[in-house]
Design a protein around this motif. Structure first.
Motif, PDB file in Angstrom:
ATOM      1  N   LEU A 153      -0.358  -7.089  -0.457  1.00 50.62           N
ATOM      2  CA  LEU A 153      -1.541  -6.902  -1.433  1.00 50.62           C
ATOM      3  C   LEU A 153      -2.198  -5.598  -1.123  1.00 50.62           C
ATOM      4  CD1 LEU A 153      -3.253 -10.421  -1.160  1.00 50.62           C
ATOM      5  CD2 LEU A 153      -1.768  -9.540  -2.938  1.00 50.62           C
ATOM      6  N   ARG A 154      -2.594  -4.718  -2.037  1.00 47.41           N
ATOM      7  CA  ARG A 154      -3.181  -3.800  -2.119  1.00 47.41           C
ATOM      8  C   ARG A 154      -4.724  -3.897  -1.607  1.00 47.41           C
ATOM      9  NH1 ARG A 154      -2.545  -1.299  -7.680  1.00 47.41           N
ATOM     10  NH2 ARG A 154      -2.868  -3.794  -8.292  1.00 47.41           N
ATOM     11  N   THR A 184      -8.612   0.658   9.216  1.00 50.92           N
ATOM     12  CA  THR A 184      -8.287   2.036   8.531  1.00 50.92           C
ATOM     13  C   THR A 184      -7.143   1.708   7.262  1.00 50.92           C
ATOM     14  OG1 THR A 184      -6.117   2.495   9.825  1.00 50.92           O
ATOM     15  CG2 THR A 184      -8.371   3.442  10.693  1.00 50.92           C
ATOM     16  N   THR A 185      -6.943   2.735   6.679  1.00 46.30           N
ATOM     17  CA  THR A 185      -6.043   2.413   5.458  1.00 46.30           C
ATOM     18  C   THR A 185      -4.913   3.417   5.647  1.00 46.30           C
ATOM     19  OG1 THR A 185      -7.252   4.201   4.044  1.00 46.30           O
ATOM     20  CG2 THR A 185      -7.774   1.663   3.834  1.00 46.30           C
ATOM     21  N   TYR A 186      -3.821   2.942   4.940  1.00 46.61           N
ATOM     22  CA  TYR A 186      -2.823   3.943   5.071  1.00 46.61           C
ATOM     23  C   TYR A 186      -1.912   3.966   3.764  1.00 46.61           C
ATOM     24  CZ  TYR A 186       0.193  -0.259   5.546  1.00 46.61           C
ATOM     25  OH  TYR A 186       0.741  -1.666   5.287  1.00 46.61           O
ATOM     26  N   GLN A 187      -1.011   4.753   3.460  1.00 49.35           N
ATOM     27  CA  GLN A 187      -0.407   4.883   1.867  1.00 49.35           C
ATOM     28  C   GLN A 187       1.005   4.684   2.257  1.00 49.35           C
ATOM     29  OE1 GLN A 187      -2.717   6.009  -0.258  1.00 49.35           O
ATOM     30  NE2 GLN A 187      -1.134   5.445  -1.943  1.00 49.35           N
ATOM     31  N   GLU A 188       1.394   3.473   1.195  1.00 51.41           N
ATOM     32  CA  GLU A 188       2.737   2.987   1.274  1.00 51.41           C
ATOM     33  C   GLU A 188       3.383   3.413  -0.141  1.00 51.41           C
ATOM     34  OE1 GLU A 188       4.173  -1.293   1.062  1.00 51.41           O
ATOM     35  OE2 GLU A 188       4.369  -0.721   3.528  1.00 51.41           O
ATOM     36  N   THR A 190       3.175   4.286  -3.492  1.00 47.22           N
ATOM     37  CA  THR A 190       1.715   4.508  -4.218  1.00 47.22           C
ATOM     38  C   THR A 190       0.568   3.668  -4.196  1.00 47.22           C
ATOM     39  OG1 THR A 190       2.894   3.116  -5.658  1.00 47.22           O
ATOM     40  CG2 THR A 190       3.298   5.604  -6.084  1.00 47.22           C
ATOM     41  N   ASP A 191       0.882   2.543  -3.076  1.00 47.09           N
ATOM     42  CA  ASP A 191      -0.156   1.446  -2.544  1.00 47.09           C
ATOM     43  C   ASP A 191      -0.980   2.018  -1.418  1.00 47.09           C
ATOM     44  OD1 ASP A 191       0.799   0.421  -4.911  1.00 47.09           O
ATOM     45  OD2 ASP A 191       2.383  -0.837  -3.681  1.00 47.09           O
ATOM     46  N   THR A 192      -2.196   1.564  -1.707  1.00 46.35           N
ATOM     47  CA  THR A 192      -3.257   1.951  -0.484  1.00 46.35           C
ATOM     48  C   THR A 192      -3.254   0.442   0.364  1.00 46.35           C
ATOM     49  OG1 THR A 192      -4.211   3.888  -1.446  1.00 46.35           O
ATOM     50  CG2 THR A 192      -5.197   2.665   0.366  1.00 46.35           C
ATOM     51  N   LYS A 193      -2.709   0.426   1.437  1.00 42.79           N
ATOM     52  CA  LYS A 193      -3.258  -0.882   2.090  1.00 42.79           C
ATOM     53  C   LYS A 193      -4.137  -0.628   3.430  1.00 42.79           C
ATOM     54  CE  LYS A 193       1.295  -2.801   0.709  1.00 42.79           C
ATOM     55  NZ  LYS A 193       2.445  -3.348   0.794  1.00 42.79           N
ATOM     56  N   PHE A 194      -4.543  -1.775   3.962  1.00 46.17           N
ATOM     57  CA  PHE A 194      -5.389  -1.687   5.265  1.00 46.17           C
ATOM     58  C   PHE A 194      -4.531  -1.874   6.370  1.00 46.17           C
ATOM     59  CE2 PHE A 194      -5.294  -6.248   3.831  1.00 46.17           C
ATOM     60  CZ  PHE A 194      -5.267  -6.957   5.140  1.00 46.17           C
ATOM     61  N   ASP A 195      -5.041  -1.495   7.588  1.00 44.07           N
ATOM     62  CA  ASP A 195      -4.421  -1.536   8.858  1.00 44.07           C
ATOM     63  C   ASP A 195      -5.658  -2.003   9.723  1.00 44.07           C
ATOM     64  OD1 ASP A 195      -2.677  -1.500  10.963  1.00 44.07           O
ATOM     65  OD2 ASP A 195      -2.743   0.611  11.181  1.00 44.07           O
ATOM     66  N   VAL A 196      -5.649  -3.338  10.231  1.00 47.48           N
ATOM     67  CA  VAL A 196      -6.679  -3.785  11.202  1.00 47.48           C
ATOM     68  C   VAL A 196      -5.915  -3.657  12.699  1.00 47.48           C
ATOM     69  CG1 VAL A 196      -7.723  -5.866  11.839  1.00 47.48           C
ATOM     70  CG2 VAL A 196      -7.243  -5.445   9.435  1.00 47.48           C
ATOM     71  N   ARG A 197      -6.862  -2.887  13.410  1.00 45.95           N
ATOM     72  CA  ARG A 197      -6.349  -2.890  15.048  1.00 45.95           C
ATOM     73  C   ARG A 197      -7.333  -3.529  15.885  1.00 45.95           C
ATOM     74  NH1 ARG A 197      -5.451   3.817  14.525  1.00 45.95           N
ATOM     75  NH2 ARG A 197      -3.705   3.507  12.664  1.00 45.95           N
ATOM     76  N   TYR A 198      -6.780  -4.290  16.619  1.00 44.46           N
ATOM     77  CA  TYR A 198      -7.627  -4.962  17.583  1.00 44.46           C
ATOM     78  C   TYR A 198      -7.379  -4.294  19.054  1.00 44.46           C
ATOM     79  CZ  TYR A 198      -7.475  -8.914  14.142  1.00 44.46           C
ATOM     80  OH  TYR A 198      -7.714  -9.232  12.983  1.00 44.46           O
TER      81      TYR A 198
END
Length: 413
Positions: A153-154, A184-188, A190-198
């Protein structure tokens, strides 16, 4: 019961047209709050750069299709349904080596309230990669990060919101001093996805290493220096030195076995190597000193130079011996009577005897003076040994003080 009947009615009415395969809030973004209320550290494997945790992975989101009017169902505002009956956020922890769900499938449920708010809490044991920096071992502080994202999911469809952590626990070796969640978000492509960091911050409990390694190493180094210089001038120096170096090598091996293989040396490694260097240097100095003592203290024919006395803060003690008067010169000056041949021979024999005794006494005095000189050399070398012991022990104490000063600084930070 009446409550169960209302629950059945809610499930029947709400889920009659519900499709769990469709993302909630079609056309808009579904915000998923990423919480981790419980984080418990189980183990840290330094050699493999891995950390094992038991966590409570809680996610919360709003699904408008799961709303109902409590007034129509006996004011019931919450229900519990199996997780397989609702849409679940497709997230994955992508730096996890192993994940084990600590809950049986038949009791894995979600909690839904009348506003469509869904709470999904899954306790799990996970082993994740954790890049460790052990330069300051055993006074190191590490930060292990657990990464999570959605592989399909984007951000426009599902977005992660940083939640919070309530309880964090360490283990016997590590103290957990904090936890933080950020997104944070990152680009895959053409899709923008979230990145959760614990982020989990942990600090090593160093008291064990001080008691088991640092203090025994310090005592071993102190006893090595004292023993070597006490045995200076004997054949026991090499045996004492090799035994001490072997013991220090074992200490260094214990530290090396618990750490990852890297090009950098840890603080503990530096301390152990310095102790080995001090022990080795003391052995070399003691061997050289023994050879010098053997050379000067055996059949010495002269006193130590004045500079030597000055350097070791010593005072020269001259040899004093009561000797027989110099009869040889007196006899030679004595005129031998010439009147009688027998008297002449007797006087000559007496003079030769006295001269012989005088020479023997002179040799005895010289031997005693040589022994006295050897004792003087030995006395000064004893002072040199004391000075060297104080010097090397001062280096040992200075190294230990520097080591503990870092402990104090680390505890304040």
């Amino acid at each position: 019961s009446e409550s169960d009947r209302y629950t059945e009615d809610i499930v029947k009415d709400v889920f009659s047209s519900y499709n769990k395969k469709i993302v909630p809030n079609a056309g808009t973004t579904t915000n998923v709050i990423m919480n981790m209320p419980l984080m418990m550290l189980i183990d840290v494997k330094e050699n493999e750069h891995l950390a094992q945790f038991v966590v409570s992975d809680m996610k919360t989101w709003i699904d408008p299709r799961l709303r109902w009017d409590p007034s129509q169902y006996g004011n019931k505002t919450t229900i519990v349904v199996p997780e397989d009956d609702v849409w679940l956020p497709p997230t994955v922890i992508y730096n996890a080596i192993e994940i084990e769900i600590l809950m049986m499938d038949k009791v894995r449920n979600v909690k839904v309230d009348n506003t469509g708010r869904v709470i999904w809490n899954v306790p799990m044991s996970l082993t994740a990669t954790c890049r460790l920096k052990v330069d300051y071992f055993p006074f190191d502080t590490q930060t292990c990060t657990i990464f999570a994202t959605s592989p399909v999911l984007r951000v426009e469809e599902m977005n992660a919101v940083a939640g919070r952590t309530n309880s964090v626990f360490g283990n016997a070796e590590w103290t957990q001093i904090g936890a933080l969640i950020d997104v944070t978000t990152y680009q895959e492509f053409t899709d923008t996805k979230f990145d959760v960091r614990y982020h989990v911050k942990i600090r090593r409990n160093y008291v064990y290493y001080i008691i088991v390694i640092v203090l025994p190493t310090f005592l071993l180094s102190v006893l090595t220096v004292a023993g070597i210089f006490t045995a200076a001038g004997t054949t026991e120096i090499i045996g004492i030195g090799l035994t001490s170096l072997l013991a220090l090598s074992v200490m260094l091996g214990i530290v090396a076995d618990s750490l990852p293989k890297s090009n950098s040396l840890t603080l503990m490694g530096y301390y152990l190597l310095l102790c080995m260097f001090v022990a080795s240097l003391s052995i070399i100095v003691a061997v050289v000193l023994s050879l010098v003592i053997e050379h000067y203290c055996r059949n010495s024919s002269f006193y130590p130079p004045r500079l030597f006395y000055t350097l070791v803060c010593g005072k020269r003690r001259d040899f004093i011996e009561k000797t027989i008067p110099d009869m040889e010169t007196a006899v030679e000056k004595q005129k031998i009577p010439q009147e009688s041949g027998q008297m002449f021979v007797l006087c000559l024999m007496i003079r030769e005897y006295i001269m012989l005794q005088t020479r023997v006494e002179g040799m005895r005095v010289k031997d005693k003076e040589g022994i006295w000189m050897s004792k003087e050399w030995r006395r000064l070398f004893n002072r040199v040994e004391v000075v060297l012991v104080i010097l090397f022990q001062g280096v040992n104490i200075a190294m230990l003080a520097a080591f503990f000063s870092f402990v104090y600084k680390n505890s304040i930070d």
